[in-house]
Design a protein around this motif. Structure first.
Motif, PDB file in Angstrom:
ATOM      1  N   LEU A  56      41.190  40.289  43.203  1.00  0.00           N
ATOM      2  CA  LEU A  56      42.082  40.917  44.178  1.00  0.00           C
ATOM      3  C   LEU A  56      43.541  40.741  43.782  1.00  0.00           C
ATOM      4  O   LEU A  56      44.308  41.700  43.771  1.00  0.00           O
ATOM      5  CB  LEU A  56      41.839  40.345  45.578  1.00  0.00           C
ATOM      6  CG  LEU A  56      42.720  40.892  46.699  1.00  0.00           C
ATOM      7  CD1 LEU A  56      42.495  42.387  46.871  1.00  0.00           C
ATOM      8  CD2 LEU A  56      42.434  40.165  47.990  1.00  0.00           C
ATOM      9  N   ILE A  57      43.919  39.535  43.436  1.00  0.00           N
ATOM     10  CA  ILE A  57      45.321  39.311  43.067  1.00  0.00           C
ATOM     11  C   ILE A  57      45.631  39.956  41.718  1.00  0.00           C
ATOM     12  O   ILE A  57      46.766  40.348  41.461  1.00  0.00           O
ATOM     13  CB  ILE A  57      45.684  37.813  43.099  1.00  0.00           C
ATOM     14  CG1 ILE A  57      47.196  37.656  43.140  1.00  0.00           C
ATOM     15  CG2 ILE A  57      45.085  37.068  41.921  1.00  0.00           C
ATOM     16  CD1 ILE A  57      47.678  36.292  43.516  1.00  0.00           C
ATOM     17  N   SER A  58      44.623  40.130  40.883  1.00  0.00           N
ATOM     18  CA  SER A  58      44.837  40.743  39.570  1.00  0.00           C
ATOM     19  C   SER A  58      44.962  42.264  39.635  1.00  0.00           C
ATOM     20  O   SER A  58      45.313  42.891  38.642  1.00  0.00           O
ATOM     21  CB  SER A  58      43.698  40.369  38.621  1.00  0.00           C
ATOM     22  OG  SER A  58      43.718  38.975  38.376  1.00  0.00           O
ATOM     23  N   GLY A 110      39.550  43.714  48.315  1.00  0.00           N
ATOM     24  CA  GLY A 110      39.991  43.328  49.651  1.00  0.00           C
ATOM     25  C   GLY A 110      38.857  43.422  50.661  1.00  0.00           C
ATOM     26  O   GLY A 110      38.665  42.529  51.492  1.00  0.00           O
ATOM     27  N   GLY A 111      38.093  44.498  50.587  1.00  0.00           N
ATOM     28  CA  GLY A 111      36.941  44.650  51.472  1.00  0.00           C
ATOM     29  C   GLY A 111      35.860  43.634  51.188  1.00  0.00           C
ATOM     30  O   GLY A 111      35.246  43.072  52.105  1.00  0.00           O
ATOM     31  N   LEU A 112      35.621  43.379  49.905  1.00  0.00           N
ATOM     32  CA  LEU A 112      34.601  42.407  49.524  1.00  0.00           C
ATOM     33  C   LEU A 112      34.994  41.008  49.981  1.00  0.00           C
ATOM     34  O   LEU A 112      34.133  40.220  50.389  1.00  0.00           O
ATOM     35  CB  LEU A 112      34.395  42.446  48.013  1.00  0.00           C
ATOM     36  CG  LEU A 112      33.141  41.799  47.462  1.00  0.00           C
ATOM     37  CD1 LEU A 112      31.903  42.352  48.147  1.00  0.00           C
ATOM     38  CD2 LEU A 112      33.049  42.031  45.974  1.00  0.00           C
ATOM     39  N   ASP A 113      36.275  40.705  49.941  1.00  0.00           N
ATOM     40  CA  ASP A 113      36.775  39.425  50.440  1.00  0.00           C
ATOM     41  C   ASP A 113      36.381  39.266  51.911  1.00  0.00           C
ATOM     42  O   ASP A 113      35.864  38.220  52.321  1.00  0.00           O
ATOM     43  CB  ASP A 113      38.299  39.403  50.276  1.00  0.00           C
ATOM     44  CG  ASP A 113      38.869  38.013  50.140  1.00  0.00           C
ATOM     45  OD1 ASP A 113      38.229  37.168  49.513  1.00  0.00           O
ATOM     46  OD2 ASP A 113      39.983  37.790  50.674  1.00  0.00           O
ATOM     47  N   LEU A 138      31.036  30.683  48.174  1.00  0.00           N
ATOM     48  CA  LEU A 138      32.402  30.256  47.850  1.00  0.00           C
ATOM     49  C   LEU A 138      32.764  30.598  46.406  1.00  0.00           C
ATOM     50  O   LEU A 138      33.887  31.025  46.127  1.00  0.00           O
ATOM     51  CB  LEU A 138      32.557  28.752  48.085  1.00  0.00           C
ATOM     52  CG  LEU A 138      33.945  28.175  47.868  1.00  0.00           C
ATOM     53  CD1 LEU A 138      34.946  28.809  48.814  1.00  0.00           C
ATOM     54  CD2 LEU A 138      33.923  26.666  48.034  1.00  0.00           C
ATOM     55  N   CYS A 139      31.815  30.462  45.496  1.00  0.00           N
ATOM     56  CA  CYS A 139      32.041  30.823  44.095  1.00  0.00           C
ATOM     57  C   CYS A 139      32.317  32.325  43.978  1.00  0.00           C
ATOM     58  O   CYS A 139      33.249  32.739  43.271  1.00  0.00           O
ATOM     59  CB  CYS A 139      30.823  30.428  43.273  1.00  0.00           C
ATOM     60  SG  CYS A 139      31.005  30.629  41.504  1.00  0.00           S
ATOM     61  N   ASN A 140      31.543  33.123  44.671  1.00  0.00           N
ATOM     62  CA  ASN A 140      31.765  34.573  44.671  1.00  0.00           C
ATOM     63  C   ASN A 140      33.102  34.930  45.301  1.00  0.00           C
ATOM     64  O   ASN A 140      33.818  35.803  44.819  1.00  0.00           O
ATOM     65  CB  ASN A 140      30.631  35.283  45.409  1.00  0.00           C
ATOM     66  CG  ASN A 140      29.417  35.445  44.549  1.00  0.00           C
ATOM     67  OD1 ASN A 140      29.361  36.338  43.723  1.00  0.00           O
ATOM     68  ND2 ASN A 140      28.449  34.560  44.723  1.00  0.00           N
ATOM     69  N   LEU A 141      33.456  34.247  46.385  1.00  0.00           N
ATOM     70  CA  LEU A 141      34.733  34.491  47.048  1.00  0.00           C
ATOM     71  C   LEU A 141      35.899  34.144  46.123  1.00  0.00           C
ATOM     72  O   LEU A 141      36.891  34.881  46.064  1.00  0.00           O
ATOM     73  CB  LEU A 141      34.819  33.685  48.348  1.00  0.00           C
ATOM     74  CG  LEU A 141      36.046  33.915  49.210  1.00  0.00           C
ATOM     75  CD1 LEU A 141      36.045  35.335  49.764  1.00  0.00           C
ATOM     76  CD2 LEU A 141      36.101  32.900  50.342  1.00  0.00           C
TER      77      LEU A 141
END
Length: 189
Positions: A73-75, A108-111, A63-66
């Motif tokens: 991602l938003i940045s 996005g992929g990592l998410d 969760l911390c990594n996410l």
């Protein structure tokens, strides 16, 4: 227009969400507040997980990594859009567009990969509760996150290298507020 070599002076114009000048301040305020809430919320999640030793488990590690990936991602998209709205400029360089696409693909992929890893963690916790601590040891969950980063960096690199082979007209318009892959491919020759 004749297609030019895309490595030279290609520039794209991000058309954004609306060309109505009266909507620009509303869009700026809406996206700035959305950006700040997202960044601050995810930072609070990261700080809570780091500061509480009871939360040092695989689920909270993921969760911390996410949360970190969500901030990244938003940045990759919103700050450029906010700058474009504020300075009334829609231009983005070819390299800037490829860079934005690369990081959007990576984060996005990592998410998505991290959500899959988190689902696997919950599967092990539910289906094998007595073996959970043996299966999900620190070595495995750190390895899962590192492998996720490694794989997605290479996947994104392949995508961007393929995108670099495309040619464009100078001043091509992308009908989006960031360099989206689908829109990028539509303006290619």
């Amino acid at each position: 227009m004749e297609a030019e070599n895309h490595t030279e002076l290609s520039e794209f114009f991000l058309l954004g969400l609306s060309e109505d000048p009266e909507m620009q301040p509303l869009l700026f305020g809406l996206f700035l507040s959305m950006y700040l809430v997202t960044v601050l919320g995810n930072l609070l999640i990261i700080l809570a997980i780091i500061s509480d030793s009871h939360l040092h488990t695989p689920m909270y590690f993921f969760l911390c990594n996410l949360s970190f990936v969500d901030i990244c991602l938003i940045s990759t998209t919103v700050p450029k859009m906010l700058v474009n709205i504020q300075v009334q400029s829609k231009g983005i360089s070819y390299i800037g567009c490829l860079t934005q696409m690369y990081f959007f693909i990576v984060f996005g992929g990592l998410d998505n990969i991290l959500l899959t890893v988190m689902a696997y963690d919950r599967y092990v916790a539910i289906c094998y509760p007595l073996h959970y601590t043996v299966i999900m040891n620190p070595r495995l969950y750190v390895l899962l996150v590192l492998m996720s980063w490694f794989v997605i960096f290479w996947v994104a690199l392949v995508h961007i290298l393929l995108m670099m082979r495309l040619t464009f007209s100078t001043g091509a318009e992308i009908p989006h507020f960031f360099c989206d892959i689908v829109q990028f491919l539509k303006v290619a020759h």
